[in-house]
Scaffold this active site. Sequence first.
Site, PDB file in Angstrom:
ATOM      1  CD  GLU A   1      -4.683   5.462  -3.067  1.00  8.62           C
ATOM      2  OE1 GLU A   1      -5.144   4.679  -2.345  1.00  8.62           O
ATOM      3  OE2 GLU A   1      -4.732   6.521  -2.829  1.00  8.62           O
TER       4      GLU A   1
ATOM      5  CG  ASP B   1       2.437  10.080   3.000  1.00  7.24           C
ATOM      6  OD1 ASP B   1       2.974   8.977   3.160  1.00  7.24           O
ATOM      7  OD2 ASP B   1       1.127  10.174   2.905  1.00  7.24           O
TER       8      ASP B   1
ATOM      9  CE  LYS C   1       3.968   0.718  -7.641  1.00 11.05           C
ATOM     10  NZ  LYS C   1       4.544   1.879  -6.693  1.00 11.05           N
TER      11      LYS C   1
ATOM     12  CG  LEU D   1      -0.293  12.574   5.975  1.00 10.70           C
ATOM     13  CD1 LEU D   1      -0.546  13.786   7.121  1.00 10.70           C
ATOM     14  CD2 LEU D   1       0.062  11.431   6.338  1.00 10.70           C
TER      15      LEU D   1
ATOM     16  CG  ASP E   1     -10.812 -15.808  -5.914  1.00 11.25           C
ATOM     17  OD1 ASP E   1     -10.205 -15.077  -5.059  1.00 11.25           O
ATOM     18  OD2 ASP E   1     -10.329 -16.641  -6.740  1.00 11.25           O
TER      19      ASP E   1
ATOM     20  N   PRO F   1     -11.353 -13.971   6.582  1.00 10.73           N
ATOM     21  CG  PRO F   1     -11.692 -11.702   5.704  1.00 10.73           C
ATOM     22  CD  PRO F   1     -11.381 -12.464   6.936  1.00 10.73           C
TER      23      PRO F   1
ATOM     24  CE1 TYR G   1      -0.352  -0.865  -6.048  1.00  7.25           C
ATOM     25  CE2 TYR G   1       0.019  -3.378  -6.381  1.00  7.25           C
ATOM     26  CZ  TYR G   1       0.429  -2.305  -5.957  1.00  7.25           C
ATOM     27  OH  TYR G   1       1.982  -2.225  -5.485  1.00  7.25           O
TER      28      TYR G   1
ATOM     29  N   GLY H   1     -10.528 -11.414 -11.014  1.00  7.75           N
ATOM     30  CA  GLY H   1      -9.052 -11.486 -11.590  1.00  7.75           C
ATOM     31  C   GLY H   1      -8.048 -11.734 -10.709  1.00  7.75           C
TER      32      GLY H   1
ATOM     33  CB  ALA I   1      -3.044  -1.676 -15.095  1.00  8.01           C
TER      34      ALA I   1
ATOM     35  CB  THR J   1       4.635  -4.162  -6.874  1.00 11.96           C
ATOM     36  OG1 THR J   1       3.851  -5.363  -6.780  1.00 11.96           O
ATOM     37  CG2 THR J   1       3.926  -3.531  -8.044  1.00 11.96           C
ATOM     38  CG  ASP J   2       5.375  -9.566  -6.760  1.00 16.89           C
ATOM     39  OD1 ASP J   2       4.443  -8.599  -6.683  1.00 16.89           O
ATOM     40  OD2 ASP J   2       5.630 -10.641  -5.776  1.00 16.89           O
ATOM     41  CD  GLU J   3      -0.166  -7.226  -6.624  1.00 19.00           C
ATOM     42  OE1 GLU J   3      -1.000  -6.996  -7.506  1.00 19.00           O
ATOM     43  OE2 GLU J   3      -0.251  -7.472  -5.663  1.00 19.00           O
TER      44      GLU J   3
HETATM   45  P1  NAD Z   1       0.627   2.345   1.743  1.00 19.03           P
HETATM   46  O1  NAD Z   1      -0.312   2.349   0.906  1.00 19.03           O
HETATM   47  O2  NAD Z   1       0.789   1.930   2.989  1.00 19.03           O
HETATM   48  O3  NAD Z   1       1.388   3.565   1.799  1.00 19.03           O
HETATM   49  C1  NAD Z   1       1.438   4.445   0.609  1.00 19.03           C
HETATM   50  C2  NAD Z   1       1.682   6.009   1.187  1.00 19.03           C
HETATM   51  O4  NAD Z   1       1.643   6.743   0.116  1.00 19.03           O
HETATM   52  C3  NAD Z   1       0.674   6.668   2.032  1.00 19.03           C
HETATM   53  O5  NAD Z   1       1.463   7.311   3.348  1.00 19.03           O
HETATM   54  C4  NAD Z   1      -0.132   7.658   1.295  1.00 19.03           C
HETATM   55  O6  NAD Z   1      -0.558   8.626   2.224  1.00 19.03           O
HETATM   56  C5  NAD Z   1       0.942   8.073   0.423  1.00 19.03           C
HETATM   57  N1  NAD Z   1       0.336   8.662  -0.747  1.00 19.03           N
HETATM   58  C6  NAD Z   1      -0.613   8.180  -1.537  1.00 19.03           C
HETATM   59  N2  NAD Z   1      -0.986   8.744  -2.696  1.00 19.03           N
HETATM   60  C7  NAD Z   1      -0.203  10.029  -2.558  1.00 19.03           C
HETATM   61  C8  NAD Z   1       0.044  10.976  -3.294  1.00 19.03           C
HETATM   62  N3  NAD Z   1      -0.485  11.369  -4.271  1.00 19.03           N
HETATM   63  N4  NAD Z   1       1.086  12.083  -2.830  1.00 19.03           N
HETATM   64  C9  NAD Z   1       1.884  11.948  -1.739  1.00 19.03           C
HETATM   65  N5  NAD Z   1       1.684  10.663  -0.984  1.00 19.03           N
HETATM   66  C10 NAD Z   1       0.681   9.646  -1.401  1.00 19.03           C
HETATM   67  O7  NAD Z   1       1.781   1.650   0.605  1.00 19.03           O
HETATM   68  P2  NAD Z   1       2.901   0.392   1.163  1.00 19.03           P
HETATM   69  O8  NAD Z   1       2.394  -1.061   1.307  1.00 19.03           O
HETATM   70  O9  NAD Z   1       3.687   0.939   1.991  1.00 19.03           O
HETATM   71  O10 NAD Z   1       3.697   0.702  -0.333  1.00 19.03           O
HETATM   72  C11 NAD Z   1       4.717   1.556  -0.717  1.00 19.03           C
HETATM   73  C12 NAD Z   1       5.043   1.387  -2.136  1.00 19.03           C
HETATM   74  O11 NAD Z   1       5.751  -0.023  -2.429  1.00 19.03           O
HETATM   75  C13 NAD Z   1       4.026   1.452  -3.095  1.00 19.03           C
HETATM   76  O12 NAD Z   1       4.595   2.260  -4.117  1.00 19.03           O
HETATM   77  C14 NAD Z   1       3.571   0.159  -3.453  1.00 19.03           C
HETATM   78  O13 NAD Z   1       3.211  -0.110  -4.957  1.00 19.03           O
HETATM   79  C15 NAD Z   1       5.260  -0.713  -3.350  1.00 19.03           C
HETATM   80  N6  NAD Z   1       4.995  -2.264  -2.967  1.00 19.03           N
HETATM   81  C16 NAD Z   1       4.498  -2.671  -1.996  1.00 19.03           C
HETATM   82  C17 NAD Z   1       4.568  -3.695  -1.478  1.00 19.03           C
HETATM   83  C18 NAD Z   1       3.675  -4.308  -0.326  1.00 19.03           C
HETATM   84  O14 NAD Z   1       3.695  -5.436  -0.231  1.00 19.03           O
HETATM   85  N7  NAD Z   1       3.099  -3.488   0.451  1.00 19.03           N
HETATM   86  C19 NAD Z   1       5.250  -4.634  -2.162  1.00 19.03           C
HETATM   87  C20 NAD Z   1       5.943  -4.182  -3.319  1.00 19.03           C
HETATM   88  C21 NAD Z   1       5.833  -2.784  -3.763  1.00 19.03           C
HETATM   89  O1  DAU Z   2       3.003  -8.526  -4.582  1.00 21.74           O
HETATM   90  C1  DAU Z   2       3.326  -7.346  -3.931  1.00 21.74           C
HETATM   91  C2  DAU Z   2       2.044  -6.769  -3.573  1.00 21.74           C
HETATM   92  O2  DAU Z   2       1.409  -7.521  -2.465  1.00 21.74           O
HETATM   93  C3  DAU Z   2       2.176  -5.291  -3.363  1.00 21.74           C
HETATM   94  O3  DAU Z   2       2.642  -4.307  -4.672  1.00 21.74           O
HETATM   95  C4  DAU Z   2       0.653  -4.613  -3.086  1.00 21.74           C
HETATM   96  O4  DAU Z   2       0.650  -3.129  -2.989  1.00 21.74           O
HETATM   97  C5  DAU Z   2      -0.001  -5.263  -2.019  1.00 21.74           C
HETATM   98  O5  DAU Z   2      -0.952  -4.692  -1.295  1.00 21.74           O
HETATM   99  C6  DAU Z   2       0.260  -6.724  -1.761  1.00 21.74           C
HETATM  100  O6  DAU Z   2      -0.848  -7.298  -2.858  1.00 21.74           O
HETATM  101  P1  DAU Z   2      -1.537  -8.422  -2.644  1.00 21.74           P
HETATM  102  O7  DAU Z   2      -3.045  -8.271  -3.363  1.00 21.74           O
HETATM  103  O8  DAU Z   2      -0.916  -9.673  -2.867  1.00 21.74           O
HETATM  104  O9  DAU Z   2      -2.043  -8.322  -1.054  1.00 21.74           O
HETATM  105  P2  DAU Z   2      -3.130  -8.511   0.058  1.00 21.74           P
HETATM  106  O10 DAU Z   2      -2.615  -8.442   1.268  1.00 21.74           O
HETATM  107  O11 DAU Z   2      -4.264  -7.699  -0.412  1.00 21.74           O
HETATM  108  O12 DAU Z   2      -3.391 -10.030  -0.324  1.00 21.74           O
HETATM  109  C7  DAU Z   2      -2.685 -11.038  -0.005  1.00 21.74           C
HETATM  110  C8  DAU Z   2      -3.229 -12.287  -0.566  1.00 21.74           C
HETATM  111  O13 DAU Z   2      -4.346 -12.703   0.139  1.00 21.74           O
HETATM  112  C9  DAU Z   2      -4.011 -12.202  -2.036  1.00 21.74           C
HETATM  113  O14 DAU Z   2      -3.829 -13.439  -2.887  1.00 21.74           O
HETATM  114  C10 DAU Z   2      -5.327 -11.929  -1.524  1.00 21.74           C
HETATM  115  C11 DAU Z   2      -5.617 -12.731  -0.364  1.00 21.74           C
HETATM  116  N1  DAU Z   2      -6.503 -12.101   0.772  1.00 21.74           N
HETATM  117  C12 DAU Z   2      -6.511 -10.831   0.991  1.00 21.74           C
HETATM  118  C13 DAU Z   2      -7.288 -10.235   1.907  1.00 21.74           C
HETATM  119  C14 DAU Z   2      -7.053  -8.811   2.173  1.00 21.74           C
HETATM  120  C15 DAU Z   2      -7.444 -13.031   1.430  1.00 21.74           C
HETATM  121  O15 DAU Z   2      -7.495 -14.209   1.017  1.00 21.74           O
HETATM  122  N2  DAU Z   2      -8.343 -12.388   2.376  1.00 21.74           N
HETATM  123  C16 DAU Z   2      -8.393 -11.116   2.573  1.00 21.74           C
HETATM  124  O16 DAU Z   2      -9.198 -10.493   3.381  1.00 21.74           O
END
Ligand code: NAD
Ligand code: DAU
Length: 359
Positions: A82, A31, A162, A33, A289, A213, A158, A292, A160, A132-134
């Site tokens: 990221e 990682d 992924k 970090l 908002d 927010p 993001y 996009g 794009a 991710t589903d995105e």
């Molecule tokens: P996160 O941002 O919490 O963690 C990402 C980790 O990757 C961090 O520890 C960071 O230090 C590390 N990292 C970043 N760039 C790096 C690099 N160049 N080399 C090595 N390590 C690096 O993310 P998360 O929410 O834990 O998501 C993990 C994975 O799951 C991601 O690929 C994300 O796209 C995917 N994902 C997340 C969600 C969600 O809801 N959080 C849903 C579906 C898929």
């Molecule tokens: O769908 C999977 C994705 O879910 C992952 O691939 C991403 O890594 C993860 O970050 C997450 O993306 P979202 O954009 O859906 O998550 P976020 O928590 O940023 O936002 C969730 C929803 O809430 C989104 O519709 C934006 C809204 N939101 C978010 C924040 C941070 C708010 O309304 N207010 C906020 O302050």
Amino acid sequence: MILVTGGAGFIGANFVLDWAAQQGEAVVNLDKLTYAGNLETLASLDDNPKHVFVQGDIGDSALLDRLLAEHKPRAIVNFAAESHVDRSIHGPEDFVQTNVLGTFRLLESVRGYWSALPADQKAAFRFLHVSTDEVYGSLSATDPAFTEENKYEPNSPYSASKAASDHLVRAWHHTYGLPVLTTNCSNNYGPFHFPEKLIPLMIVNALAGKPLPVYGDGMQVRDWLYVKDHCSAIRRVLEAGRLGETYNVGGWNEKPNIEIVNTVCALLDELRPRADGKSYREQISYVTDRPGHDRRYAIDARKLERELGWKPAETFDTGIRKTVEWYLANGEWVANVQSGAYREWVQKQYEAAPAKAAA
Ligand code: NAD
Ligand code: DAU
């Protein structure tokens, strides 16, 4: 031995903690970090010889080659990315660097390592890419949930980035025969979630008396899965997924954002009532908002259920209660993230003792 990337982040760390508790197989955790990596999350593994942490970048080919040669993993699980959509809007470059170029470099190093393995190890090797589903874009209110057949229509920098990484993984399978698996999961929530994302941000801001927010009209829909259920799905796909396939992961928990915020407020009203007796809902503030902003995500996870027998253990009600309780019980973890003190763990654990971090 498996190699996990991004295992100090939210999902990766949950995965590594579960793996250490359940599997008995060693894990190398690579990682970089970034701000999202937090070694405090992994503190319980400090003296565990089956967890080897390495600070480094998935884009560092020399480091990767060295780690693969030294540890000879039977599988890679690639979480490193990221991950925050808002950050990708304000500064997309890191997303292209890590999610696209980083994944490319990782694939190339792994391909070199895998190609040279003896035939039996080559056949058993797996590269699991966590996505991710995105990548599927946005649904209307009446569209069916995303299946694995949906075309890719990513809308944010993001998603794009992924999507690009998913395509690279697919191509390395079709062109070079690398034994890959890809999972596309919906929104996760649970312990150790960085408080920039919706659910932890709402909990943390509510407790601090700050505004909550809500973007736009708050009627955007996300499909929520407890993080431990995502981890169990990844373990199952790693174990039995068909090579080259993608698997959607989700728990059929579609909710408008405002409902999520109201649920968090209601739980906090019950578990940690405000001193003035009013509801935390009073702190909700509708704000501009997200540009996009995708309107709706929903995951159809029937392929994973049908082929591999996976099912989530938590309902949304049980998972969100556990999550709020975890944040209430772990104020120090949150405070250290907010103050930046969690970065000191890097220094304390690794930079002060370079041998431990040495790759
Ligand atoms: P996160 O941002 O919490 O963690 C990402 C980790 O990757 C961090 O520890 C960071 O230090 C590390 N990292 C970043 N760039 C790096 C690099 N160049 N080399 C090595 N390590 C690096 O993310 P998360 O929410 O834990 O998501 C993990 C994975 O799951 C991601 O690929 C994300 O796209 C995917 N994902 C997340 C969600 C969600 O809801 N959080 C849903 C579906 C898929
Ligand atoms: O769908 C999977 C994705 O879910 C992952 O691939 C991403 O890594 C993860 O970050 C997450 O993306 P979202 O954009 O859906 O998550 P976020 O928590 O940023 O936002 C969730 C929803 O809430 C989104 O519709 C934006 C809204 N939101 C978010 C924040 C941070 C708010 O309304 N207010 C906020 O302050």
